[in-house]
Motif scaffolding. Sequence first.
Motif, PDB file in Angstrom:
ATOM      1  N   SER A  26       0.895  -1.166  -0.157  1.00 43.45           N
ATOM      2  CA  SER A  26       0.165  -0.230   0.049  1.00 43.45           C
ATOM      3  C   SER A  26       0.898   1.198   0.082  1.00 43.45           C
ATOM      4  O   SER A  26       2.160   1.046  -0.129  1.00 43.45           O
ATOM      5  N   ALA A 205      -1.875  -5.902 -10.191  1.00 40.33           N
ATOM      6  CA  ALA A 205      -3.372  -5.187  -9.961  1.00 40.33           C
ATOM      7  C   ALA A 205      -3.932  -5.048 -11.607  1.00 40.33           C
ATOM      8  O   ALA A 205      -3.029  -4.745 -12.395  1.00 40.33           O
ATOM      9  N   LEU A 209     -11.221  -2.111 -12.374  1.00 43.55           N
ATOM     10  CA  LEU A 209     -11.986  -2.964 -11.774  1.00 43.55           C
ATOM     11  C   LEU A 209     -13.419  -2.856 -11.832  1.00 43.55           C
ATOM     12  O   LEU A 209     -13.916  -1.645 -12.004  1.00 43.55           O
ATOM     13  N   ALA A 230      -4.890  -7.145  -1.969  1.00 39.73           N
ATOM     14  CA  ALA A 230      -4.268  -7.286  -3.325  1.00 39.73           C
ATOM     15  C   ALA A 230      -4.940  -8.271  -4.341  1.00 39.73           C
ATOM     16  O   ALA A 230      -5.051  -8.149  -5.500  1.00 39.73           O
ATOM     17  N   ARG A 233      -7.678  -6.104  -5.864  1.00 40.95           N
ATOM     18  CA  ARG A 233      -6.930  -5.270  -6.696  1.00 40.95           C
ATOM     19  C   ARG A 233      -6.721  -5.891  -8.025  1.00 40.95           C
ATOM     20  O   ARG A 233      -6.662  -5.557  -9.163  1.00 40.95           O
ATOM     21  N   SER A 234      -6.480  -7.112  -7.871  1.00 41.36           N
ATOM     22  CA  SER A 234      -5.738  -7.949  -9.111  1.00 41.36           C
ATOM     23  C   SER A 234      -7.090  -8.564  -9.949  1.00 41.36           C
ATOM     24  O   SER A 234      -6.870  -8.900 -11.197  1.00 41.36           O
TER      25      SER A 234
END
Length: 348
Positions: A26, A205, A209, A230, A233-234
């Motif tokens: 982060s 990432a 999204l 994570a 975010r991926s």
Amino acid sequence: MRLPDAAPGRRAVLLAGLGCALTACSSTTTAPPNAPTSPSSRSAPMSTPSPSSTSAPMSTPAPSPGGSASPFPSPAAWQPGPGELQPDVKLRAVQVVAAVGGWPAGGQGVAAARARVAALGLDPGLAEQGGALLADAPRAALEVVYAQYGGLLADSASVLVVCRQWLAGADGAVVSAGSTVDVRLSRSAPRWTVTALHPADPGAAAAALPDPATRVLASARIVLPPAGAADVRSGQVHASVLTAMLALAGTYAFEPSVLRSGHPLLVFGTDRPSDHPQGRAFDTWRIDGHPVVDPATPAELVRSFMRDAAAAGSYNVGGPYLLPGGGTANQFFSDDTHHDHVHAGFRT
């Protein structure tokens, strides 16, 4: 879920200038993430968890006189609290992860990590399986959020060590990162021994999204660990999981422990694929400030969360209580592995 066999963790060398390159990195920070601040919509306010069942609050050193350097976190060591089954198994797993991922000034590098692991009476070669936790930083602090079972059998176990990590930069900045490590153990005398480490590998990432993912990441009532954030975010967490988490957040403030990465690939002790690595499950270790494992946690709170997870679409809800009913066969289950968390699995 019921518990898998894990994929080897990805090795990473990070911190090319202390940029965000760790598994679940982060932004630069000077303090650990806060617990949810929004009160639950349930009648009881969130209570402060028992210190023994989670990590103690971070101590904050005073800033330097010039005010330029960020205060470096100093987390307390995690200790198993009341209600844990075979607490020494978890403690053993936590100790090796802490030895790999935390070091004093000048203690970076594989050789130093090997020495710290050897001091625990464990195979020093385990240090080389630390993946992204072995950052190239002069100093690191590691906080264990929770140690959850990924599997518990008579002679073998998987402990999922959910952790945050802070790395010191030469300029005094503190970079926040973290991971979830699937620690494998086998029964030995006088203590269980660690046989392997499998750190999470959430992947890069996604460029964009969908709405449920951005809402989960922004929710103050869903406190994700570094690897879990994570995972979201991926873009590899299924929409069914994300929408169910948002539905539960309307009633509870809760803390997932494991989503996709850092979990065994197979249901532990079987040859059946787990829903977790496919992005179709999440585990929760704390609800409205109460650890699931703590005997002082109201049983009805956990049961209610389990029922609501099923109502939100989970076909496979596991936890410390075997609930009656369910819309499908075996929708609810309970075993030793799930005495410390609530599992919710989903179909695509």
